[in-house]
Design a protein around this motif. Structure first.
Motif: not given
Length: 291
Positions: A167-171
């Motif tokens: 999720r952090a990478a996606s954001t």
């Protein structure tokens, strides 16, 4: 205990846009319209732009209507999303080469960026040039767009073993993509932020490294494909995007990639031997070829 009859269906790349993809398209489309509108000089230019917008929009709705039987599987040979997208994109290639007069060119730009905005509003994750046709024809063909790279990054956490990291990478990835799609629209000539244009261009290489880092983070998060294999293809796509962005080729080069891929898929389908079929096809038993 009875099981629920309805389960959430996964989003299909090239057809469905998630919340992030929708917001991204709305911002990209809305900011993309601003540089076009501010350059319209006088009521005559505005009316001419609107007139050409109507012409271009009608033309693309007509093209999608003609392709519809091959896109929705009504015909025996099914048109690949790659090939369908290439067909819709080819006419627009005349614009960057300066082959379209100024009046029609304004209509093309209004239609293109307006379609991105519309795609975000209706949640269509396919090629934006078909967004209006999805409303008029009440169909949602699966077609590939340059914005699908945003959708792929947004959807990655759903198939990750380490979801917080994904999720952090996606954001981070979506924010980095905004640098190439949205920020340039805000620093165009005549805008209050025009003075920051040179600074943003100098930072392109740094943001490209961020996207390459997103690829590594998604691999570390163990994002997998629907078959359970590590999604190396997604990481390779992000590295490819980062390399192109570092030299100023992205994101526009993604359109060329779609066209070339569509052409290759079409040629491969044309030379592939057709599958044998019964002399009297029966409903539900016939095979369809993808072109």
């Amino acid at each position: 205990m009875r099981e629920t009859m309805f389960t959430a269906q996964p989003r299909v790349t090239g057809r469905d846009a998630g919340p992030g993809g929708r917001a991204f398209r709305i911002l990209a489309g809305a900011t993309g319209l601003v540089p076009i509108i501010v350059k319209l000089d006088g009521a005559g230019a505005v009316l001419a732009g609107i007139a050409w917008l109507v012409v271009v929009a009608a033309a693309f709705v007509g093209i999608v209507a003609l392709l519809r039987p091959w896109l929705d599987g009504s015909r025996e040979r099914v048109l690949s999303p790659w090939t369908g997208s290439a067909i819709l994109l080819l006419p627009l290639m005349a614009y960057p080469f300066g082959l379209i007069p100024e009046g029609p060119a304004v209509g093309v730009r209004l239609f293109t960026d307006g379609s991105v905005l519309l795609a975000g509003l209706i949640g269509y994750g396919g090629l934006e040039m078909a967004a209006l046709a999805t409303l008029v024809l009440r169909t949602r063909p699966r077609l590939y767009s340059q914005y699908n790279v945003v959708d792929l990054v947004e959807n990655a956490p759903e198939r990750a073993q380490r979801r917080p990291l994904a999720r952090a990478a996606s954001t981070l990835g979506i924010l980095a993509f905004s640098w190439y799609w949205i920020v340039p629209n805000l620093v165009v000539e005549g805008s209050p932020l025009h003075g920051a244009k040179e600074t943003t261009e100098r930072l392109d290489g740094v943001v490209a490294l961020v996207i390459a880092g997103v690829a590594l983070l998604l691999l570390a998060a163990r994002v997998t494909t629907t078959t359970g294999r590590t999604a190396w293809a997604l990481a390779a796509l992000l590295v490819f995007f980062a390399a192109g962005a570092a030299v100023g080729a992205m994101p526009d080069a993604l359109y060329a990639v779609i066209i070339l891929t569509g052409a290759v898929v079409a040629v491969a389908a044309a030379v592939r031997p057709r599958a044998s079929r019964p002399s009297r096809p029966q409903p539900g038993l016939g095979t369809r070829e993808r072109v």
